[in-house]
Design an enzyme around this catalytic site. Structure first.
Site, PDB file in Angstrom:
ATOM      1  N   TRP A  71       0.584  -0.772   0.496  1.00 45.63           N
ATOM      2  CA  TRP A  71      -0.586  -0.069   0.304  1.00 45.63           C
ATOM      3  C   TRP A  71       1.201   1.117  -0.331  1.00 45.63           C
ATOM      4  CZ3 TRP A  71      -0.138   3.458   3.978  1.00 45.63           C
ATOM      5  CH2 TRP A  71      -0.578   4.837   3.610  1.00 45.63           C
ATOM      6  N   GLU A  95      -3.087  -3.318  -2.600  1.00 46.96           N
ATOM      7  CA  GLU A  95      -3.762  -2.640  -1.817  1.00 46.96           C
ATOM      8  C   GLU A  95      -4.702  -1.136  -2.365  1.00 46.96           C
ATOM      9  OE1 GLU A  95      -3.319  -2.008   2.571  1.00 46.96           O
ATOM     10  OE2 GLU A  95      -5.306  -1.326   2.982  1.00 46.96           O
ATOM     11  N   LYS A 137      -6.977   2.485  -2.222  1.00 49.03           N
ATOM     12  CA  LYS A 137      -7.327   3.340  -1.277  1.00 49.03           C
ATOM     13  C   LYS A 137      -8.405   4.702  -2.063  1.00 49.03           C
ATOM     14  CE  LYS A 137      -6.360   5.621   2.526  1.00 49.03           C
ATOM     15  NZ  LYS A 137      -5.111   6.112   4.036  1.00 49.03           N
ATOM     16  N   ASP A 152      -9.364  -3.123   1.608  1.00 49.59           N
ATOM     17  CA  ASP A 152     -10.168  -2.478   2.721  1.00 49.59           C
ATOM     18  C   ASP A 152     -11.019  -1.771   3.145  1.00 49.59           C
ATOM     19  OD1 ASP A 152      -9.342  -0.870   5.261  1.00 49.59           O
ATOM     20  OD2 ASP A 152      -7.454  -0.906   5.098  1.00 49.59           O
ATOM     21  N   HIS A 162     -11.732   1.743   2.637  1.00 48.62           N
ATOM     22  CA  HIS A 162     -11.583   2.420   1.604  1.00 48.62           C
ATOM     23  C   HIS A 162     -12.100   3.011   0.438  1.00 48.62           C
ATOM     24  CE1 HIS A 162      -6.647   1.547   2.661  1.00 48.62           C
ATOM     25  NE2 HIS A 162      -7.156   2.384   3.773  1.00 48.62           N
ATOM     26  N   HIS A 165      -8.590  -6.156   4.446  1.00 52.61           N
ATOM     27  CA  HIS A 165      -8.238  -5.908   5.571  1.00 52.61           C
ATOM     28  C   HIS A 165      -9.463  -5.294   6.260  1.00 52.61           C
ATOM     29  CE1 HIS A 165      -3.387  -3.906   4.552  1.00 52.61           C
ATOM     30  NE2 HIS A 165      -3.981  -5.488   5.193  1.00 52.61           N
ATOM     31  N   ASP A 189     -12.554   6.767   7.315  1.00 51.42           N
ATOM     32  CA  ASP A 189     -11.463   6.198   6.887  1.00 51.42           C
ATOM     33  C   ASP A 189     -10.291   6.227   8.574  1.00 51.42           C
ATOM     34  OD1 ASP A 189      -9.565   4.549   6.549  1.00 51.42           O
ATOM     35  OD2 ASP A 189      -8.169   4.807   6.145  1.00 51.42           O
ATOM     36  N   ASP A 247     -10.122   4.032  11.170  1.00 46.47           N
ATOM     37  CA  ASP A 247      -9.480   2.444  11.170  1.00 46.47           C
ATOM     38  C   ASP A 247     -10.223   3.128  12.822  1.00 46.47           C
ATOM     39  OD1 ASP A 247      -8.061   1.787   9.611  1.00 46.47           O
ATOM     40  OD2 ASP A 247      -6.868   4.099   9.357  1.00 46.47           O
ATOM     41  N   ASP A 303      -6.881  -4.810  10.159  1.00 46.10           N
ATOM     42  CA  ASP A 303      -5.969  -3.119   9.753  1.00 46.10           C
ATOM     43  C   ASP A 303      -7.036  -2.112  10.576  1.00 46.10           C
ATOM     44  OD1 ASP A 303      -4.294  -0.997   9.193  1.00 46.10           O
ATOM     45  OD2 ASP A 303      -5.407  -0.848   7.288  1.00 46.10           O
TER      46      ASP A 303
HETATM   47  C1  RNT Z   1      -3.829   2.965   4.983  1.00 42.11           C
HETATM   48  C2  RNT Z   1      -3.509   1.050   4.746  1.00 42.11           C
HETATM   49  C3  RNT Z   1      -3.101   0.415   5.006  1.00 42.11           C
HETATM   50  C4  RNT Z   1      -2.489   1.139   6.579  1.00 42.11           C
HETATM   51  C5  RNT Z   1      -1.291   0.066   6.701  1.00 42.11           C
HETATM   52  C6  RNT Z   1      -0.465   0.524   8.970  1.00 42.11           C
HETATM   53  O1  RNT Z   1      -5.221   3.727   3.892  1.00 42.11           O
HETATM   54  O2  RNT Z   1      -5.151   1.315   5.047  1.00 42.11           O
HETATM   55  O3  RNT Z   1      -3.071  -1.043   5.008  1.00 42.11           O
HETATM   56  O4  RNT Z   1      -2.700   0.827   7.728  1.00 42.11           O
HETATM   57  O5  RNT Z   1      -0.500  -0.653   5.989  1.00 42.11           O
HETATM   58 ZN    ZN Z   2      -5.266  -1.131   4.900  1.00 42.03          ZN
END
Ligand code: RNT
Ligand code: ZN
Length: 419
Positions: A187, A226, A228, A259, A262, A286, A294, A296, A326
């Site tokens: 990513w 990955e 986003k 993810d 994302h 993820h 996003d 997290d 993640d």
């Molecule tokens: C970032 C991505 C990625 C990170 C990690 C730390 O938006 O989700 O996967 O969260 O690599």
């Molecule tokens: Zn991620």
């Protein structure tokens, strides 16, 4: 404390209820037992890592919160992971970012990293019955800027190409060492705050960088790319968008990482699996929880995660979908964050495994749509929690909320001494 007999009695009753609905609870537990989730090492220390030259977190990702006790070094992080794992049923993997290498107090720049920096990780993981996954790291570095692999400046671009190639070699060595492919996620944050004059230019450069990076074939690692939507400070344009990686993955047989944070918040990630399964070799997830963006947040058992789990099971795709976590939350006890998020993901999978999916599909095939909807509604109040508690008991980990006191004790005995 939930007593063994309380759990066993409730399980016996649940088993009967499920059997009447045509579901074998023992089989569901056996299936869940085989699912290894990939725990993300970066929840333990707010994505800081162990580089001697470590700088601030960049790349458009952010961790909020200052809860005391974050892991400050490799030993503390390993102890925290083992503590979390001891409260999670089943056997799981650990996903490392490149910045978490065992650099022995030396400055090792990203274009110098080598398998030897992960030797102790491989040994530690093997000794603890864990397999490793890996991630290249192009953020939090003086050369990160807004563009890495998509940078028109060949000096910067080549630096990151070299980094990523080395990360693939490390992954290959990890995979070989553990006798199981290491999943390497790529990513990068590349993008811009405003719309660039040419969107095509940077995507073309990224494509060329990836072609060069992936030219080397390996046997013991698998590549994931990955996508986003956007990063903080990079809101208008993301080079590695979903369209970009979906196209690249479908064309080149690479695994696309989805993810759950994302995408646009009304998009269903569950809905994407059945399409990817037809065009890309496997899928990497993820699992995260976006709140308005996003963000997290720690994963909890919500509709998004139960939909996603149900889709994996209905597609019979457990052997094709890799499930990694993640998220990063620095506002609460970080071991607690691991335990809540991982157990929530497992609970969602268990609920999906406890679904009489053949019957639901049969109703559908015969045009019985009322019945199809009714069974799915009724499944929501089936005693799946009793099966979960039994699964915990079988795995020798606390059932119900009994892990709370364990984590409180760890905080008092260990975390609170990390001033
Ligand atoms: C970032 C991505 C990625 C990170 C990690 C730390 O938006 O989700 O996967 O969260 O690599
Ligand atoms: Zn991620």
């Amino acid at each position: 404390m939930l007593s063994d007999s309380t759990i066993t009695q409730a399980y016996a009753a649940a088993k009967e209820r499920y059997a009447a609905a045509g579901v074998d609870t023992d089989k569901a537990m056996d299936a869940l037992q085989k699912i290894s989730l990939s725990l993300h090492c970066w929840q333990a220390d707010d994505v800081t890592g162990f580089e001697k030259q470590a700088g601030a977190l960049s790349g458009g990702i952010q961790v909020t919160g200052n809860y005391p006790g974050k892991a400050r070094n490799i030993d503390e992080l390993r102890a925290d992971i083992l503590k979390a794992a001891s409260l999670i049923p089943g056997r799981h993997r650990l996903s490392l970012h490149e910045t978490y290498g065992d650099f022995q107090g030396k400055v090792v720049d990203r274009d110098e990293v080598a398998p030897e920096h992960f030797r102790t990780w491989m040994e530690w993981a093997a000794a603890n019955g864990m397999k490793l996954d890996f991630n290249s790291t192009s953020f939090s570095h003086p050369k990160s800027g807004n563009l890495t692999l998509a940078n028109p400046d060949s000096g910067i671009r080549n630096f990151w190409i070299e980094h990523t190639k080395r990360c693939r070699l490390i992954s290959e060595e990890m995979g070989k060492y553990q006798g199981d492919p290491c999943i390497m996620n790529l990513w990068i944050h590349d993008g811009s705050k405003e719309v660039p004059a040419s969107r095509l230019k940077y995507r073309r450069i990224l494509k060329e960088s990836l072609d060069e990076i992936f030219a080397q074939k390996y046997e013991n690692m698998k590549d994931c790319i990955e996508a986003k939507l956007f990063g903080i400070g990079l809101e208008s344009y993301t080079v590695g968008s979903y369209d970009f990686y979906l196209g690249y993955g479908a064309k080149n047989g690479k695994i696309v990482t989805l993810d759950t944070g994302h995408f646009h918040l009304t998009e269903s990630i569950a809905d994407k699996l059945s399409s990817l399964l037809l065009f890309t070799p496997e899928i990497m997830l993820h699992v995260s929880r976006p709140v308005r963006w996003d963000s997290d947040h720690v994963v909890i058992l919500n509709d998004d995660i139960t939909d996603l789990a149900r889709e994996i099971i209905r597609c019979k795709a457990l052997d094709k979908v890799h499930i990694g976590l993640d998220y990063f939350d620095g506002t609460i006890n970080r071991i607690g964050a691991y335990v809540i998020g991982t157990r929530a993901t497992q609970k969602a999978l268990l609920m999906a495994l406890l679904e009489p999916s053949a019957r639901i599909q049969d109703y559908e095939d015969n045009g019985h749509y009322f019945e199809r909807l009714a069974v799915q509604e009724e499944m929501k109040n089936m005693p799946w929690g009793a099966v979960w508690d039994m699964f915990c008991l079988k795995n020798g980990v606390p059932a119900g909320e009994d892990y709370i006191s364990d984590i409180q004790k760890y905080e008092k005995d260990v975390l609170s001494h990390r001033a």
